[in-house]
Motif scaffolding. Sequence first.
Motif, short mmCIF file in Angstrom:
data_model
loop_
_atom_site.label_atom_id
_atom_site.label_comp_id
_atom_site.label_asym_id
_atom_site.label_seq_id
_atom_site.Cartn_x
_atom_site.Cartn_y
_atom_site.Cartn_z
N GLY A 34 5.22 -8.23 -7.38
CA GLY A 34 6.26 -8.46 -6.39
C GLY A 34 7.53 -7.70 -6.72
O GLY A 34 8.13 -7.90 -7.78
N GLY A 35 7.93 -6.83 -5.79
CA GLY A 35 9.13 -6.02 -5.98
C GLY A 35 10.32 -6.54 -5.21
O GLY A 35 11.13 -5.75 -4.72
N GLY A 36 10.42 -7.88 -5.10
CA GLY A 36 11.61 -8.48 -4.52
C GLY A 36 12.56 -8.91 -5.62
O GLY A 36 12.41 -8.56 -6.79
N TYR A 37 13.55 -9.73 -5.25
CA TYR A 37 14.56 -10.14 -6.22
C TYR A 37 13.96 -10.81 -7.45
O TYR A 37 14.34 -10.48 -8.58
N GLU A 59 4.35 -3.48 -6.09
CA GLU A 59 4.88 -3.94 -4.80
C GLU A 59 4.02 -3.37 -3.67
O GLU A 59 3.73 -2.17 -3.65
N ALA A 60 3.62 -4.22 -2.72
CA ALA A 60 2.72 -3.81 -1.65
C ALA A 60 3.35 -2.77 -0.73
O ALA A 60 2.64 -1.89 -0.22
N GLU A 61 4.65 -2.85 -0.51
CA GLU A 61 5.33 -1.89 0.37
C GLU A 61 6.30 -1.06 -0.46
O GLU A 61 5.90 -0.13 -1.13
N PHE A 62 7.59 -1.40 -0.40
CA PHE A 62 8.58 -0.81 -1.28
C PHE A 62 9.54 -1.90 -1.70
O PHE A 62 9.66 -2.93 -1.02
N ALA A 63 10.19 -1.73 -2.82
CA ALA A 63 11.07 -2.77 -3.36
C ALA A 63 12.10 -3.18 -2.32
O ALA A 63 12.80 -2.33 -1.76
N PRO A 186 21.67 -7.28 1.55
CA PRO A 186 20.56 -7.69 0.68
C PRO A 186 19.62 -6.54 0.34
O PRO A 186 19.05 -6.51 -0.76
N PHE A 187 19.44 -5.61 1.26
CA PHE A 187 18.53 -4.49 1.01
C PHE A 187 19.11 -3.54 -0.02
O PHE A 187 18.43 -3.11 -0.96
N GLY A 192 19.17 -1.39 -5.32
CA GLY A 192 19.99 -1.11 -6.49
C GLY A 192 19.41 -1.68 -7.76
O GLY A 192 19.40 -1.03 -8.81
N VAL A 193 18.90 -2.93 -7.71
CA VAL A 193 18.28 -3.52 -8.89
C VAL A 193 17.04 -2.73 -9.27
O VAL A 193 16.78 -2.48 -10.46
N ALA A 194 16.26 -2.29 -8.27
CA ALA A 194 15.08 -1.48 -8.55
C ALA A 194 15.47 -0.18 -9.26
O ALA A 194 14.80 0.25 -10.21
#
Length: 441
Positions: A34-37, A59-63, A186-187, A192-194
Amino acid sequence: MSTRKHVVYWHETEPVVPEPPLRENVDCDVAVVGGGYTGLWAAHFLKEAEPALDIRVVEAEFAGHGASGRADGFVTPTIGKDIQALVKEFGTRRALEASQAVGRSVLEIGRFTRRNKIDAEYEANDYLMVASTQAQLRRLRTDRDLATRIAGREQPPVLSPADAQEVIGSPAVLGAMRTGGALVNPFKLARGVARVVKERGVVVHENTPVLRVRPGVRPQVVTPGGTITADKVIVAANARQFTFQQFRNKTVPLWSYAMVSEPLTTEQLGRIAWEGREGMVEAKTFLTCARFTADNRLLWAGGPAFYFWGRDMRRRRMNDQRAYRALAEEFGRFFPMWRDLKFTYTYGGVMDITRDYAPHFGALPGGNIFYGYGFNGNGIAATHTGGKVLRDLVLGKDSEFSRLLYVDDAQRSARDFPPEPLLYVGARATTRLMEWKESRA
């Protein structure tokens, strides 16, 4: 009302060049699903604590594609949705510890964006919990009394209609309570964290859906292009947590919707008192909320929360006209002075809902597959705290974070939802029951 269907406003505020997908079998110390928060913060705090760790995120899509990157951008010191139930179960001291930890995360996210030069449009301008009915006004007062009891000190008063409307000049507002918090894109924050974790040596595989997580002495993350064998695995899939067999009945995906306007003109902005740009959140479970974006668009979101048969998360559910009609009706009630405002973005997203409306962190039997999920639509700050929880659980540290009420133990674990058709019937009945109870509170 002119609309542009199916487009998440935030996703158009920063271009994305995805990282290459996984195309081979690899080994690592920690694999994050999972490439979320939640997954990104866990990777960040693990790498910060142990720089030598080999960490991979899939991550299935992009972070930031999922709930993290399509949230409404309220950074609040909120734990799930039912603080009263948590106080009843765990007591005021443990509820205070958790609330304070998430409250610190609100500030730490701002410092993180400044330190790492992330243009996440972070605005530390608080938010207002507002009441538009007498029942909501009673709830505000109850929440204030509870916050006073938890904190052990007097909390800000509930504002009168006149005082509340001096802050946000909506004629629908009957009272309000100011709460510490911030607003963020949020995006941009997720991207940025990624970026930061990649700069510190974490490998991020985007466009890499996970087929399953296979338990074992060294668990495996199986994807179409290759398998990751790791010492530890973190499953942080948010609304898609239920797609993994180990969590099949622990969460359900509820849809929430948003509309974002064209930028307001100076004349339109001048029609209403809202100088502080605070976020506005209605005091009910299935709330509506409003805020300005950095370019002075108005985001109006929330309204009805839909569950679709079979946990349906297909993209076509973004275009449910019932949701947009309900949002438009409520918008007219709150902001009649902006009836000429055109909404150019309409979209939906999915929240991970647990039966107790609270987050859950822990490890599966075997002790090498960890999890964090269940933010119930209130995750921006709580996932930051959750990243510290996962860091300490993975590293086996007994700490203030590994002891938070977030963490499952022999006394507490996520209760299962029933299978279909009971799940569908129950979800609809629960929504109606909660709306009825709040109308009579």
